[in-house]
Design an enzyme around this catalytic site. Structure first.
Site, mmCIF file in Angstrom:
data_model
loop_
_atom_site.group_PDB
_atom_site.id
_atom_site.type_symbol
_atom_site.label_atom_id
_atom_site.label_comp_id
_atom_site.label_asym_id
_atom_site.label_seq_id
_atom_site.Cartn_x
_atom_site.Cartn_y
_atom_site.Cartn_z
ATOM 1 N N ASP A 144 0.811 -1.228 0.000
ATOM 2 C CA ASP A 144 0.000 0.000 0.000
ATOM 3 C C ASP A 144 0.839 1.270 0.000
ATOM 4 O O ASP A 144 0.415 2.312 0.516
ATOM 5 C CB ASP A 144 -0.961 0.010 1.210
ATOM 6 C CG ASP A 144 -1.904 -1.170 1.203
ATOM 7 O OD1 ASP A 144 -2.207 -1.673 0.106
ATOM 8 O OD2 ASP A 144 -2.333 -1.596 2.290
ATOM 9 N N LYS A 164 1.843 2.139 -5.170
ATOM 10 C CA LYS A 164 2.377 1.592 -6.422
ATOM 11 C C LYS A 164 1.448 1.894 -7.603
ATOM 12 O O LYS A 164 1.892 2.282 -8.677
ATOM 13 C CB LYS A 164 2.570 0.065 -6.286
ATOM 14 C CG LYS A 164 3.556 -0.307 -5.186
ATOM 15 C CD LYS A 164 3.635 -1.812 -4.984
ATOM 16 C CE LYS A 164 2.399 -2.433 -4.368
ATOM 17 N NZ LYS A 164 2.108 -2.021 -2.976
ATOM 18 N N GLY A 210 -4.586 -4.217 -3.737
ATOM 19 C CA GLY A 210 -5.541 -3.164 -4.074
ATOM 20 C C GLY A 210 -4.719 -1.962 -4.487
ATOM 21 O O GLY A 210 -4.071 -1.351 -3.634
ATOM 22 N N HIS A 211 -4.677 -1.676 -5.764
ATOM 23 C CA HIS A 211 -3.837 -0.583 -6.268
ATOM 24 C C HIS A 211 -4.748 0.572 -6.697
ATOM 25 O O HIS A 211 -5.564 0.429 -7.605
ATOM 26 C CB HIS A 211 -2.977 -1.064 -7.446
ATOM 27 C CG HIS A 211 -1.945 -2.068 -7.016
ATOM 28 N ND1 HIS A 211 -1.023 -2.601 -7.871
ATOM 29 C CD2 HIS A 211 -1.682 -2.610 -5.796
ATOM 30 C CE1 HIS A 211 -0.239 -3.440 -7.198
ATOM 31 N NE2 HIS A 211 -0.625 -3.472 -5.945
ATOM 32 N N GLN A 224 2.005 -6.031 -3.169
ATOM 33 C CA GLN A 224 2.457 -6.120 -1.776
ATOM 34 C C GLN A 224 3.749 -5.299 -1.611
ATOM 35 O O GLN A 224 3.940 -4.331 -2.312
ATOM 36 C CB GLN A 224 2.642 -7.581 -1.319
ATOM 37 C CG GLN A 224 1.329 -8.353 -1.178
ATOM 38 C CD GLN A 224 0.743 -8.832 -2.476
ATOM 39 O OE1 GLN A 224 1.389 -9.516 -3.255
ATOM 40 N NE2 GLN A 224 -0.497 -8.494 -2.737
ATOM 41 N N THR A 248 -9.664 -4.690 1.761
ATOM 42 C CA THR A 248 -10.501 -5.222 2.842
ATOM 43 C C THR A 248 -11.157 -4.124 3.681
ATOM 44 O O THR A 248 -12.032 -4.414 4.493
ATOM 45 C CB THR A 248 -9.640 -6.082 3.791
ATOM 46 O OG1 THR A 248 -8.564 -5.257 4.267
ATOM 47 C CG2 THR A 248 -9.071 -7.293 3.092
HETATM 48 P P1 GDP Z 1 -0.715 0.349 -3.563
HETATM 49 O O1 GDP Z 1 -1.303 -0.927 -3.112
HETATM 50 O O2 GDP Z 1 0.756 0.424 -3.336
HETATM 51 O O3 GDP Z 1 -1.076 0.709 -4.987
HETATM 52 O O4 GDP Z 1 -1.338 1.480 -2.628
HETATM 53 P P2 GDP Z 1 -2.900 1.612 -2.209
HETATM 54 O O5 GDP Z 1 -3.659 2.095 -3.364
HETATM 55 O O6 GDP Z 1 -3.375 0.388 -1.524
HETATM 56 O O7 GDP Z 1 -2.785 2.690 -1.053
HETATM 57 C C1 GDP Z 1 -2.293 3.951 -1.259
HETATM 58 C C2 GDP Z 1 -3.384 4.955 -0.877
HETATM 59 O O8 GDP Z 1 -2.808 6.235 -0.742
HETATM 60 C C3 GDP Z 1 -4.468 5.093 -1.931
HETATM 61 O O9 GDP Z 1 -5.673 5.412 -1.314
HETATM 62 C C4 GDP Z 1 -3.959 6.264 -2.777
HETATM 63 O O10 GDP Z 1 -5.008 6.942 -3.451
HETATM 64 C C5 GDP Z 1 -3.340 7.117 -1.726
HETATM 65 N N1 GDP Z 1 -2.175 7.911 -2.138
HETATM 66 C C6 GDP Z 1 -1.191 7.593 -3.011
HETATM 67 N N2 GDP Z 1 -0.238 8.561 -3.015
HETATM 68 C C7 GDP Z 1 -0.648 9.492 -2.130
HETATM 69 C C8 GDP Z 1 -0.082 10.716 -1.667
HETATM 70 O O11 GDP Z 1 1.012 11.118 -2.052
HETATM 71 N N3 GDP Z 1 -0.776 11.406 -0.734
HETATM 72 C C9 GDP Z 1 -1.985 10.991 -0.257
HETATM 73 N N4 GDP Z 1 -2.590 11.744 0.665
HETATM 74 N N5 GDP Z 1 -2.534 9.842 -0.668
HETATM 75 C C10 GDP Z 1 -1.876 9.099 -1.582
HETATM 76 P P1 IMO Z 2 -0.868 -4.157 -2.249
HETATM 77 O O1 IMO Z 2 -0.418 -4.730 -3.572
HETATM 78 C C1 IMO Z 2 -0.981 -4.521 2.094
HETATM 79 C C2 IMO Z 2 -1.079 -8.575 3.743
HETATM 80 C C3 IMO Z 2 -2.337 -9.033 4.445
HETATM 81 C C4 IMO Z 2 -1.752 -10.014 5.428
HETATM 82 C C5 IMO Z 2 -0.618 -10.658 4.652
HETATM 83 C C6 IMO Z 2 -0.988 -11.978 3.985
HETATM 84 O O2 IMO Z 2 -2.180 -3.452 -2.328
HETATM 85 O O3 IMO Z 2 0.203 -3.365 -1.621
HETATM 86 P P2 IMO Z 2 -2.527 -12.728 1.969
HETATM 87 O O4 IMO Z 2 -3.938 -12.379 1.620
HETATM 88 O O5 IMO Z 2 -1.535 -12.340 0.920
HETATM 89 O O6 IMO Z 2 -2.364 -14.138 2.395
HETATM 90 O O7 IMO Z 2 -2.189 -11.837 3.274
HETATM 91 O O8 IMO Z 2 -0.260 -9.719 3.649
HETATM 92 N N1 IMO Z 2 -1.292 -8.081 2.364
HETATM 93 C C7 IMO Z 2 -1.216 -6.791 2.019
HETATM 94 N N2 IMO Z 2 -1.022 -5.679 2.764
HETATM 95 N N3 IMO Z 2 -1.069 -4.415 0.751
HETATM 96 C C8 IMO Z 2 -1.231 -5.515 -0.016
HETATM 97 O O9 IMO Z 2 -1.188 -5.478 -1.357
HETATM 98 C C9 IMO Z 2 -1.348 -6.777 0.615
HETATM 99 N N4 IMO Z 2 -1.529 -8.039 0.181
HETATM 100 C C10 IMO Z 2 -1.484 -8.823 1.248
HETATM 101 O O10 IMO Z 2 -2.995 -7.962 5.083
HETATM 102 O O11 IMO Z 2 -1.184 -9.328 6.517
HETATM 103 MG MG MG Z 3 -2.855 -1.603 -1.827
#
Ligand code: GDP
Ligand code: IMO
Ligand code: MG
Length: 428
Positions: free
Chosen positions: A14, A17, A41-42, A225, A302
């Site tokens: 998270d 990416k 979840g990207h 991840q 989630t």
């Molecule tokens: P990923 O899994 O690495 O793609 O990241 P996620 O999408 O799960 O989580 C990143 C969260 O931070 C998302 O809700 C994005 O919209 C948000 N986000 C990304 N870059 C920034 C930033 O620079 N500032 C803020 N406030 N939110 C951001």
């Molecule tokens: P992105 O790509 C954050 C965490 C879960 C749990 C552990 C194992 O959005 O960054 P799993 O379902 O893979 O067996 O869970 O890894 N986890 C993540 N945490 N971002 C993710 O993906 C994750 N994918 C799995 O919360 O602790």
């Molecule tokens: Mg994510």
């Protein structure tokens, strides 16, 4: 011949990416996901709309790029089709620029049941899995029992499916747990989704990647991840079941190590973690709550609240080394605005000794983080458009990270939108 660049997370996932893959896509011909599955979840945001992708690569919104779901990815056909429908509602041509590897493994409904059963059986030691069936699917892959996308194109596919399902049912009989869904109902949906999936562009993606390299196409490999969730190098056993590090791009796409170019390492200006497992710099106080509220730190897959804490330098340096990161990108700098002081963990007291590396055990009874405190900044960064205008305190924070890691921080993200991305200007 070209080299493929890799973008991956350096923390516990998270990091942002999805946003950066979307920002970078205009400079690439191919965007390829190399591991993970719907546990990811990207999020990306543009024109005021937020999109969350789980299995489909984050380059899908750009007309010019081919998007590839690599062999290292695990696919839940139901989730995949749902995601596809959401994308088709926005743009009816996105299916034309998406290819799915024949060698990617399928997540069966019974894999999800096994995930739930295994988590329930672990009790207090539960991983905090996303319950998408990831662990059991990768177990079947390495156990040489798995079902792949390409199998669904073969005449004996139903027999293979039944054999694996029956094996799972025997295993499930040994668990005492409440199934989270009705298997028969789910199976009907699943089988229909597989039919639809194999009607999409199924490809020998490994061969495609080789061709792309030979014909000079620019490739960006998208990780899921983060490094600290890697099956080998993460905070085992509280990890996911795939290789989230740069090596995973080789095995998950069919990319030779000497074909890797840049490695973009994405990290948040602080740390978050969702699910169980050690997190030495976690802030179980109002500062942690401040980060969670301001950064909207709730899981994209989630909805669970993310645990928040200070930046962990030994962990970041470890991630930089393991992945061979060549360029760093700092996310969510805007969230830290308004803190009088910020802390960075620079070393640990591990079993009584001072260490600057990431120790083997990170549980609270083994490690105690040592912090360096720096002044914070108060400016709202979300409408800033120039890197050079960033507050001095933030520049000092970045300079410290660059000095510690030996890698330049080329980009600072100051909001979720595509536009809220500040590249460091070249100095003449
Ligand atoms: P990923 O899994 O690495 O793609 O990241 P996620 O999408 O799960 O989580 C990143 C969260 O931070 C998302 O809700 C994005 O919209 C948000 N986000 C990304 N870059 C920034 C930033 O620079 N500032 C803020 N406030 N939110 C951001
Ligand atoms: P992105 O790509 C954050 C965490 C879960 C749990 C552990 C194992 O959005 O960054 P799993 O379902 O893979 O067996 O869970 O890894 N986890 C993540 N945490 N971002 C993710 O993906 C994750 N994918 C799995 O919360 O602790
Ligand atoms: Mg994510």
């Amino acid at each position: 011949m070209t080299k493929a660049d890799i973008l991956l997370g350096l923390q516990w996932g998270d990091e942002g990416k999805g946003k950066i893959v979307d920002v970078l896509t205009k400079s690439y011909d191919v965007i390829a996901r190399f591991q993970g599955g719907p546990n990811a979840g990207h999020t990306l945001e543009f024109d005021g709309i937020k999109h969350v992708l789980h299995t489909i690569p984050s380059g899908i919104f750009h007309q010019g790029a081919m998007n590839v779901v690599g062999n290292g990815v695990v696919i839940d056909p139901i989730i995949f089709c749902k995601e596809m429908d959401q994308l088709l509602a926005i743009n009816d041509s996105c299916g034309d620029r998406l290819w799915i590897s024949r060698k990617a493994h399928l997540i069966l409904p019974t894999h999800r049941l096994l995930d739930a059963a295994s988590e329930a059986a672990k009790g207090k030691m539960k991983i905090g899995s996303t319950l998408k069936g990831i662990g059991p699917t990768y177990m079947d892959k390495t156990g040489r029992n798995g079902l792949r996308v390409g199998d669904a194109e073969l005449p004996d596919y139903m027999e293979r499916y039944q054999a694996l399902k029956n094996k799972h049912l025997k295993l499930l009989a040994g668990y005492d747990f409440e199934p989270p869904f009705d298997l028969d109902e789910n199976e009907t949906l699943w089988l229909a989704a597989v039919e639809r999936l194999i009607g999409m562009q199924i490809a020998d993606s490994d061969v495609m990647i080789q061709e792309a390299i030979k014909t000079g196409k620019r490739i960006l490999a998208e990780g899921a991840q983060g490094t600290l969730l890697d099956i080998d190098f993460g905070t085992y056993p509280f990890v996911t079941s795939s290789t989230t590090t740069a090596a995973g791009a080789c095995t998950g796409l069919g990319l030779a190590p000497n074909r890797i170019g840049e490695v973009y390492g994405i990290f948040k200006a602080y740390c978050t973690r969702v699910g169980s497992g050690p997190f030495p710099t976690e802030l179980n106080n109002e500062t942690g709550q401040f980060l969670r509220d301001k950064g909207h730190e709730y899981g994209s897959t989630t909805g669970r609240p993310r645990r928040c804490g200070w930046l962990d330098m030994p962990a970041l340096k470890y991630a930089v080394d393991i992945n061979g990161v060549t360029q760093l990108m700092m996310m969510k700098a805007d969230v830290m605005s308004g803190m009088d002081e910020i802390s960075i963990c620079t070393s640990y007291k591990y079993q009584g000794k001072q260490v600057t590396h990431l120790p083997y055990g990170l549980d609270a009874d083994l490690v105690e983080p040592n912090y360096l405190t720096m002044p914070g900044w108060s400016e709202d960064l979300t409408s800033e458009s120039k890197h050079s205008n960033l507050p001095l305190a933030l520049k000092d924070y970045i300079a410290f990270i660059e000095a510690e890691t030996g890698v330049p921080v080329v980009l600072v993200s100051v909001g979720p939108d595509r536009e809220q991305t500040l590249w460091k200007e070249a100095t003449s």
